[in-house]
Design an enzyme around this catalytic site. Structure first.
Site, PDB file in Angstrom:
ATOM      1  N   ASN A 131       0.861  -1.168   0.000  1.00 30.54           N
ATOM      2  CA  ASN A 131       0.000   0.000   0.000  1.00 30.54           C
ATOM      3  C   ASN A 131       0.904   1.226   0.000  1.00 30.54           C
ATOM      4  O   ASN A 131       1.738   1.387   0.882  1.00 30.54           O
ATOM      5  CB  ASN A 131      -0.897  -0.038   1.245  1.00 30.54           C
TER       6      ASN A 131
ATOM      7  N   SER B  35      -7.469  -8.824   4.442  1.00 33.27           N
ATOM      8  CA  SER B  35      -8.617  -9.085   3.567  1.00 33.27           C
ATOM      9  C   SER B  35      -8.766  -7.952   2.552  1.00 33.27           C
ATOM     10  O   SER B  35      -8.753  -6.778   2.925  1.00 33.27           O
ATOM     11  CB  SER B  35      -9.892  -9.201   4.416  1.00 33.27           C
TER      12      SER B  35
ATOM     13  N   CYS C 142     -10.022  -5.068   0.208  1.00 29.36           N
ATOM     14  CA  CYS C 142     -11.146  -4.136   0.189  1.00 29.36           C
ATOM     15  C   CYS C 142     -11.982  -4.389  -1.076  1.00 29.36           C
ATOM     16  O   CYS C 142     -11.635  -5.220  -1.913  1.00 29.36           O
ATOM     17  CB  CYS C 142     -10.627  -2.697   0.216  1.00 29.36           C
TER      18      CYS C 142
ATOM     19  N   ASP D  65      -7.826   5.252   5.064  1.00 21.49           N
ATOM     20  CA  ASP D  65      -7.605   4.143   4.132  1.00 21.49           C
ATOM     21  C   ASP D  65      -8.866   3.332   3.895  1.00 21.49           C
ATOM     22  O   ASP D  65      -9.124   2.901   2.781  1.00 21.49           O
ATOM     23  CB  ASP D  65      -6.485   3.232   4.648  1.00 21.49           C
TER      24      ASP D  65
END
Length: 141
Positions: A37, A73, A75, A138
């Site tokens: 990320n 997990s 998005c 986020d």
């Protein structure tokens, strides 16, 4: 395979970003692409870990026999990427801190493996406690 994603998550955290990492593997376990990320580092809200790993893999003829490994997990955005390109398997480090779209993916034929890895949980819980404003940004809250 999770170790690659965790390494990416740790690198992202060290850069001042959100500690989520991912990697895309081929059918024989070869690493095709890895990423983290980078929303904070790049100022780009679309640079999620799965997106970065997918982009790093480059263009492939098909993705049905690939496996996306992610520390968290996925998005809805990243779940959509998995469905759009037909990635066949997703391995998830943890879903305690965020339950993304993996149930939807499973319901649409994607193989899901949820590891509930303590290191992944610890990375996220420590980050959320230290930087709640970045975390809520986020996840869109």
């Amino acid at each position: 395979m999770l170790a690659v994603a965790v390494e990416e998550a740790r690198t992202g955290l060290a850069e001042g970003g959100i500690p989520i990492g991912a990697a895309l593997f081929g059918p024989d376990g070869e690493l095709l692409g890895r990423g983290r990320n980078r929303r904070v580092q790049d100022g780009d809200p679309s640079m999620h870990a799965e997106t970065a790993a997918f982009r790093a893999a480059g263009r492939l003829r098909g993705y049905g026999r690939t496996t996306m490994v992610t520390t968290l997990s996925p998005c809805w955005y990243c779940s959509g990427l998995v469905r759009q390109f037909g990635i066949g398997q997703v391995v998830i480090g943890e879903a305690r801190t965020f339950h993304g779209g993996h149930d939807w993916l499973a319901g649409n034929g994607v193989g899901i493996t949820l590891l509930d890895d303590e290191e992944c949980v610890r990375l996220m819980t420590d980050f959320i406690a230290a930087r709640p404003e970045l975390w809520f940004e986020d996840i869109g809250e």
